[in-house]
Design a protein around this motif. Sequence first.
Motif, PDB file in Angstrom:
ATOM      1  N   PRO A 140       0.813  -1.224   0.000  1.00 19.42           N
ATOM      2  CA  PRO A 140       0.000   0.000   0.000  1.00 19.42           C
ATOM      3  C   PRO A 140       0.844   1.271   0.000  1.00 19.42           C
ATOM      4  N   ASP A 141       2.063   1.190   0.562  1.00 20.85           N
ATOM      5  CA  ASP A 141       2.922   2.380   0.621  1.00 20.85           C
ATOM      6  C   ASP A 141       3.382   2.846  -0.758  1.00 20.85           C
ATOM      7  N   LEU A 142       3.214   2.001  -1.783  1.00 21.80           N
ATOM      8  CA  LEU A 142       3.644   2.367  -3.129  1.00 21.80           C
ATOM      9  C   LEU A 142       2.516   2.987  -3.955  1.00 21.80           C
ATOM     10  N   MET A 143       1.343   3.167  -3.357  1.00 22.01           N
ATOM     11  CA  MET A 143       0.202   3.682  -4.115  1.00 22.01           C
ATOM     12  C   MET A 143      -0.183   5.075  -3.642  1.00 22.01           C
ATOM     13  N   ARG A 144      -0.406   5.972  -4.592  1.00 19.78           N
ATOM     14  CA  ARG A 144      -0.807   7.354  -4.307  1.00 19.78           C
ATOM     15  C   ARG A 144      -2.023   7.697  -5.164  1.00 19.78           C
ATOM     16  N   ALA A 145      -2.839   8.640  -4.685  1.00 18.85           N
ATOM     17  CA  ALA A 145      -3.990   9.128  -5.444  1.00 18.85           C
ATOM     18  C   ALA A 145      -4.173  10.608  -5.144  1.00 18.85           C
ATOM     19  N   ALA A 146      -4.226  11.423  -6.205  1.00 19.49           N
ATOM     20  CA  ALA A 146      -4.365  12.873  -6.032  1.00 19.49           C
ATOM     21  C   ALA A 146      -4.728  13.496  -7.378  1.00 19.49           C
ATOM     22  N   ASP A 147      -4.952  14.823  -7.381  1.00 19.51           N
ATOM     23  CA  ASP A 147      -5.114  15.529  -8.645  1.00 19.51           C
ATOM     24  C   ASP A 147      -3.876  15.303  -9.496  1.00 19.51           C
ATOM     25  N   MET A 148      -4.066  15.051 -10.775  1.00 19.71           N
ATOM     26  CA  MET A 148      -2.970  14.607 -11.632  1.00 19.71           C
ATOM     27  C   MET A 148      -2.173  15.797 -12.178  1.00 19.71           C
ATOM     28  N   THR A 149      -1.342  16.365 -11.323  1.00 18.33           N
ATOM     29  CA  THR A 149      -0.525  17.523 -11.690  1.00 18.33           C
ATOM     30  C   THR A 149       0.943  17.127 -11.808  1.00 18.33           C
ATOM     31  N   GLU A 150       1.737  18.001 -12.393  1.00 16.27           N
ATOM     32  CA  GLU A 150       3.176  17.754 -12.504  1.00 16.27           C
ATOM     33  C   GLU A 150       3.857  17.742 -11.131  1.00 16.27           C
ATOM     34  N   PRO A 151       3.567  18.706 -10.234  1.00 22.17           N
ATOM     35  CA  PRO A 151       4.192  18.660  -8.900  1.00 22.17           C
ATOM     36  C   PRO A 151       3.845  17.392  -8.122  1.00 22.17           C
ATOM     37  N   TYR A 152       2.622  16.898  -8.262  1.00 23.31           N
ATOM     38  CA  TYR A 152       2.236  15.643  -7.603  1.00 23.31           C
ATOM     39  C   TYR A 152       3.155  14.510  -8.059  1.00 23.31           C
ATOM     40  N   GLY A 153       3.439  14.439  -9.355  1.00 23.39           N
ATOM     41  CA  GLY A 153       4.325  13.400  -9.867  1.00 23.39           C
ATOM     42  C   GLY A 153       5.734  13.540  -9.336  1.00 23.39           C
ATOM     43  N   ALA A 154       6.257  14.766  -9.331  1.00 21.47           N
ATOM     44  CA  ALA A 154       7.632  14.997  -8.891  1.00 21.47           C
ATOM     45  C   ALA A 154       7.788  14.734  -7.395  1.00 21.47           C
ATOM     46  N   GLU A 155       6.878  15.274  -6.589  1.00 24.61           N
ATOM     47  CA  GLU A 155       6.989  15.127  -5.133  1.00 24.61           C
ATOM     48  C   GLU A 155       6.819  13.680  -4.707  1.00 24.61           C
ATOM     49  N   SER A 156       5.853  12.973  -5.300  1.00 27.13           N
ATOM     50  CA  SER A 156       5.634  11.560  -4.949  1.00 27.13           C
ATOM     51  C   SER A 156       6.845  10.712  -5.317  1.00 27.13           C
ATOM     52  N   THR A 157       7.434  11.001  -6.473  1.00 29.16           N
ATOM     53  CA  THR A 157       8.589  10.228  -6.932  1.00 29.16           C
ATOM     54  C   THR A 157       9.798  10.449  -6.035  1.00 29.16           C
ATOM     55  N   ARG A 158      10.059  11.709  -5.687  1.00 27.98           N
ATOM     56  CA  ARG A 158      11.188  11.994  -4.774  1.00 27.98           C
ATOM     57  C   ARG A 158      11.002  11.265  -3.445  1.00 27.98           C
ATOM     58  N   GLU A 159       9.790  11.308  -2.919  1.00 23.06           N
ATOM     59  CA  GLU A 159       9.505  10.657  -1.636  1.00 23.06           C
ATOM     60  C   GLU A 159       9.720   9.142  -1.724  1.00 23.06           C
ATOM     61  N   LEU A 160       9.210   8.533  -2.784  1.00 22.20           N
ATOM     62  CA  LEU A 160       9.296   7.088  -2.917  1.00 22.20           C
ATOM     63  C   LEU A 160      10.736   6.631  -3.191  1.00 22.20           C
ATOM     64  N   LEU A 161      11.474   7.384  -3.990  1.00 18.89           N
ATOM     65  CA  LEU A 161      12.847   6.983  -4.316  1.00 18.89           C
ATOM     66  C   LEU A 161      13.805   7.178  -3.144  1.00 18.89           C
ATOM     67  N   SER A 162      13.423   8.049  -2.218  1.00 27.82           N
ATOM     68  CA  SER A 162      14.288   8.284  -1.046  1.00 27.82           C
ATOM     69  C   SER A 162      13.972   7.342   0.114  1.00 27.82           C
ATOM     70  N   SER A 163      12.980   6.465  -0.074  1.00 31.10           N
ATOM     71  CA  SER A 163      12.616   5.530   0.994  1.00 31.10           C
ATOM     72  C   SER A 163      13.647   4.404   1.081  1.00 31.10           C
TER      73      SER A 163
END
Length: 340
Positions: free
Chosen positions: A214-237
């Motif tokens: 479940p920690d690998l799944m996100r849901a939000a408005d589909m914006t560019e910042p959402y993609g960038a912020e989620s990716t940084r967070e997940l790759l730094s885990s």
Amino acid sequence: MNLKELAKALELSQTTVSRALNGYPEVSAETRQRVEEMARKLGYAPNQQARRLATGRSMSIGHVIPRSLHEMMNPVFMEFIAGAGETYSRHGYDMIISVVEDPNVEDAYREIARRKKADAVMVHGPRMGDTRPALLRELGLPFLLHGRVPGEEETTSWIDVNNGRAFERATNLLLDLGHQRIALLNGLEDMDFAARRRAGFEKAHTDRGMTICPDLMRAADMTEPYGAESTRELLSSGNPPSAFLVSSMITAIGVARAIGECGLKIGTDISVITHDDALSFLPNSGEVPIFTCTRSSVRHAGTRAAELLIEKILPHPDVLINEHLEAELIVGQSTGPAPA
């Protein structure tokens, strides 16, 4: 060019030509298409007021947009409207767009029905438990859903991308490439399309007996910042994903940006598959596209939805229309085998 001259060019009666242009159901689709093509070729434009008087129709299609859908700011919505609008114009219909606050949606539909402002309406962004279909049936307003309301697939007319199947195929591609930890960056999951995409993602895993984190799944408005912020967070885990499945090209651009900022290479270190609505201003083109994608043109969806509404539903409002649009799975530069 007048009706008499157009009828003479077609070698048809004026009555048949008039009925074809006004959408009468007894005129065959072949004859209607022939008349419309000749009218365009010769520059014939019927008098709209006369058409309204002759048919008792408003010659308009309504679109009521709740502000919470954010769709007037959404380029995907505008691409759909472009396709639909061209089709309305070709058939002699006008488009009415009403943007209203959420509590006023019902009042807007009731006003359309009371004043006969539109002959039919297009319903956007269906959600879980959406009450609009029931209201429109009560008002006697013909309608077509762009998307589906869960549980009402057999009682409403709709056109929809096969979102579940598209994301199941995309997930299976990543699993076949050896990726074990795949992140899902989805849209808001109270929207039907996003819920179906998540279901397709989950089905691909469960069919292989794999557990989803479940920690690998996100849901939000589909914006560019959402993609960038989620990716940084997940790759730094501590246990990052090796692949991302993304619900929007706009979000995928943010994903790609964050991958680069982390010093990683897309398609080699991290794989990405995105849904591509084939937006005219954001092409994912080339002999080998930048992104591996599930592609389904939202502009074509708008064109097809308008055709169904005018040619099928208006003449026969009691006949249900259900149409799936299958997405292509196109392999681009953004996917590769999972790193060892």
